[in-house]
Design a protein around this motif. Structure first.
Motif, short mmCIF file in Angstrom:
data_model
loop_
_atom_site.label_atom_id
_atom_site.label_comp_id
_atom_site.label_asym_id
_atom_site.label_seq_id
_atom_site.Cartn_x
_atom_site.Cartn_y
_atom_site.Cartn_z
N GLU A 98 0.86 -1.19 0.00
CA GLU A 98 0.00 0.00 0.00
C GLU A 98 0.89 1.23 0.00
N CYS A 99 0.69 2.07 -0.98
CA CYS A 99 1.44 3.32 -1.08
C CYS A 99 0.47 4.46 -0.76
N HIS A 100 0.82 5.26 0.23
CA HIS A 100 -0.04 6.34 0.69
C HIS A 100 -0.35 7.33 -0.43
N PRO A 101 -1.47 8.05 -0.32
CA PRO A 101 -1.83 9.06 -1.32
C PRO A 101 -0.67 10.03 -1.54
N GLY A 102 -0.33 10.24 -2.81
CA GLY A 102 0.77 11.14 -3.17
C GLY A 102 2.15 10.57 -2.89
N GLY A 103 2.24 9.36 -2.34
CA GLY A 103 3.51 8.76 -1.97
C GLY A 103 4.21 8.07 -3.14
N THR A 104 5.36 7.48 -2.82
CA THR A 104 6.20 6.86 -3.83
C THR A 104 6.67 5.49 -3.38
N GLU A 119 -6.16 -1.50 -6.37
CA GLU A 119 -6.88 -0.23 -6.22
C GLU A 119 -5.95 0.93 -6.52
N GLY A 120 -6.54 2.01 -6.98
CA GLY A 120 -5.80 3.25 -7.17
C GLY A 120 -5.14 3.33 -8.53
N SER A 121 -4.28 4.33 -8.66
CA SER A 121 -3.54 4.52 -9.91
C SER A 121 -2.16 5.06 -9.57
N GLY A 122 -1.22 4.74 -10.43
CA GLY A 122 0.15 5.16 -10.22
C GLY A 122 0.83 5.46 -11.53
N GLU A 123 1.96 6.12 -11.43
CA GLU A 123 2.76 6.47 -12.60
C GLU A 123 4.12 5.81 -12.42
N GLU A 124 4.43 4.85 -13.30
CA GLU A 124 5.68 4.10 -13.20
C GLU A 124 6.76 4.75 -14.06
N ASN A 128 -5.88 11.34 -2.25
CA ASN A 128 -6.70 10.88 -1.13
C ASN A 128 -6.91 9.37 -1.06
N ALA A 129 -6.43 8.60 -2.02
CA ALA A 129 -6.64 7.15 -2.00
C ALA A 129 -5.31 6.41 -2.11
#
Length: 141
Positions: free
Chosen positions: A50-56, A73-78, A111-112
């Motif tokens: 689990e990576c916190h909102p805005g985290g890396t 869940e969520g979305s990220g930029e790799e 926020n997610a």
């Protein structure tokens, strides 16, 4: 590396089940570094990251830790050494990471959490810690 397209077509297993292969790694494609434990001496590990909102998720390598990753869940930029462009992760995506793959991921939400289920062939270092090229994992990978 396997040129198969994923996801593969859905297959009916019985009246109540279907199966869709989302990603795979052909074992013969994995290159074990000189300091790494043989594949048959590793543990298969499953983790929920689990990576916190805005985290890396910090920069890390899959050189000695082949893995399948499934975004729950969520979305990220790799950001990866495999592509000059960023890759957007979203729920339902599945990736195979191995050999010379190095990457880091930024959670795009404010926020997610970004939740990723990982399956890896984990080398605890017991076999290669004395090797001069041994690189211990410093970030919990």
């Amino acid at each position: 590396m396997d040129d198969n397209k994923f996801p593969k077509p859905t297959v009916k297993l019985n009246d109540d089940e279907i199966s869709t292969e989302l990603a795979s790694i052909n074992m013969q494609d994995i290159v074990v570094p000189g300091y790494g434990a043989p594949l048959l001496e590793r543990r298969m590990r499953c983790r929920l990251l689990e990576c916190h909102p805005g985290g890396t998720i910090v920069l890390h390598s899959h050189e000695n830790r082949p893995a399948l990753l499934y975004v729950l869940e969520g979305s990220g930029e790799e950001h990866s050494n495999k592509s000059k462009d960023t890759v957007i992760w979203k729920a339902g995506d599945c990736f195979a990471e191995y050999n010379d793959t190095e990457h880091w991921i930024k959670n795009l939400s404010v926020n997610a959490p970004l939740k990723v289920l990982t399956f890896d062939l984990y080398d605890d270092g017991a076999h290669g810690a004395s090797h001069p090229d041994y690189k211990p994992c410093k970030n919990g990978c």
